[in-house]
Write a protein that holds these residues in place. Sequence first.
Motif, short mmCIF file in Angstrom:
data_model
loop_
_atom_site.label_atom_id
_atom_site.label_comp_id
_atom_site.label_asym_id
_atom_site.label_seq_id
_atom_site.Cartn_x
_atom_site.Cartn_y
_atom_site.Cartn_z
N UNK A 223 -26.70 58.84 10.63
CA UNK A 223 -26.18 60.32 10.91
C UNK A 223 -26.84 60.81 12.05
N UNK A 224 -28.15 60.65 12.37
CA UNK A 224 -28.64 61.26 13.91
C UNK A 224 -29.46 62.41 13.42
N UNK A 225 -29.80 62.77 14.63
CA UNK A 225 -30.70 63.99 14.83
C UNK A 225 -30.03 65.40 14.58
N UNK A 226 -28.80 65.22 14.78
CA UNK A 226 -27.89 66.65 14.74
C UNK A 226 -28.14 66.92 13.26
N UNK A 227 -28.00 66.20 12.35
CA UNK A 227 -28.23 66.41 10.86
C UNK A 227 -29.21 67.62 10.66
N UNK A 259 -23.88 59.46 1.95
CA UNK A 259 -23.32 58.53 3.04
C UNK A 259 -22.04 59.45 3.55
N UNK A 260 -21.54 60.46 3.01
CA UNK A 260 -20.27 61.21 3.65
C UNK A 260 -21.25 62.33 4.49
N UNK A 261 -22.21 62.83 4.06
CA UNK A 261 -23.11 63.65 4.87
C UNK A 261 -23.34 62.82 6.08
N UNK A 262 -24.06 61.74 6.14
CA UNK A 262 -24.55 61.04 7.28
C UNK A 262 -23.52 60.44 8.11
N UNK A 263 -22.50 60.09 7.76
CA UNK A 263 -21.11 59.69 8.30
C UNK A 263 -20.42 60.76 9.08
N UNK A 264 -20.40 62.02 8.64
CA UNK A 264 -19.90 63.07 9.21
C UNK A 264 -20.70 63.37 10.27
N UNK A 265 -22.06 63.47 10.03
CA UNK A 265 -22.85 63.59 11.44
C UNK A 265 -22.69 62.66 12.43
N UNK A 266 -22.44 61.32 12.02
CA UNK A 266 -22.35 60.57 13.33
C UNK A 266 -21.04 60.52 13.65
N UNK A 267 -20.16 61.04 13.28
CA UNK A 267 -18.77 61.18 13.92
C UNK A 267 -18.75 62.32 14.82
N UNK A 268 -19.62 63.46 14.38
CA UNK A 268 -19.66 64.57 15.26
C UNK A 268 -20.52 64.21 16.32
N UNK A 269 -21.34 63.52 16.31
CA UNK A 269 -22.58 63.26 17.36
C UNK A 269 -21.55 62.42 18.63
N UNK A 270 -20.79 61.41 17.95
CA UNK A 270 -20.21 60.63 18.91
C UNK A 270 -18.89 61.56 19.51
N UNK A 271 -18.49 62.56 18.75
CA UNK A 271 -17.37 63.49 19.49
C UNK A 271 -17.92 64.65 20.50
N UNK A 272 -18.92 65.30 19.82
CA UNK A 272 -19.58 66.42 20.62
C UNK A 272 -20.82 66.17 21.33
N UNK A 273 -21.72 65.28 20.95
CA UNK A 273 -23.15 65.16 21.35
C UNK A 273 -24.07 65.06 20.12
N UNK A 281 -19.44 72.37 10.25
CA UNK A 281 -18.44 71.46 10.57
C UNK A 281 -18.46 69.86 10.04
N UNK A 282 -19.58 69.82 9.03
CA UNK A 282 -19.62 68.35 8.50
C UNK A 282 -18.62 68.28 7.60
N UNK A 283 -18.55 69.54 6.60
CA UNK A 283 -17.67 69.14 5.23
C UNK A 283 -16.37 68.80 5.42
#
Length: 293
Positions: A223-227, A259-273, A281-283
């Motif tokens: 998920x990462x720090x962005x969550x 898992x959905x919450x964390x993977x959404x965060x991971x994808x956003x971090x890859x796309x946006x930072x 933007x997660x849901x």
Amino acid sequence: MADPIALDSVWLKAHPLPDHQDNIDKNGRGRVLVIGGCRRVPGGMLLTAEAAFRAGAGKVTIATIASAAIAIGVACPACAVVALPETANGEIAPESADLLLAEMAGHDAIVFGPAMIDEDIVRQLLAALLPALPGDMFLLLDAAALRAASEHAEAILARGDHSVLTPHAGELAAMLGADKDSVARDPLGALAQAAERYGAAVMVKGATSHLMGEGNCLAYAGGGLGLAVSGSGDVLAGLIAGLGAQGLSPLRAAAWGIWLHGEAGRRLSERMGPIGYLARELAPLAPGLMRGV
């Protein structure tokens, strides 16, 4: 205590999502009631409600303070809205209990606590609602409800394995009447105590989130720090409740939600930072993530 099991696609494939038939209607897809909000955070319910829809729920009702109800309904036209009496400080009033009891019967899952602040009022509402809640109804306690839960541990335990509790370390400490530092030193030990005390599926949020219930302990490192942003927990609560309303057990609904919450965060971090994306933007990423497993 056995080593935690990795919460990954292997585990999720072994514990799949509900298999809805083509002829199912919106009521059959699950009905979620979200109870919470206050004048200081009037829009928090929108995050939870949207997440429940994105997780597949067919109907969502928001029960919140009367002064925010119209704006909430306009902002989320798919939701039904229940306007509750409020205190002078803009909190849900204790006398709202009767309205909430009448509303609960038409739902499959309840989220209680998001965007609430006054813990004394939360305690009063829990005292009124918990004894009347159908034993097999999916219940998720979040935010202020977690800090008030210690006074209602027996009532929550009596519900068996039909509840989910979603604390971070500070809320977990409050649930146990423990020091936050001691929980931080041994989060798995504290989690085991909470799971036993409350008889629920209990998670503790962190860089690695752990979930315990039904004799299992799962670990999700992602998920990462962005969550770590306002509203993120409201989204997680909605995802879990939306899945629980569709018939998943508390453990499975919580696992998929984490898992959905964390993977959404991971994808956003890859796309946006790694930081700077918003909780709202997660849901929207949840449906695609569910399809991909």
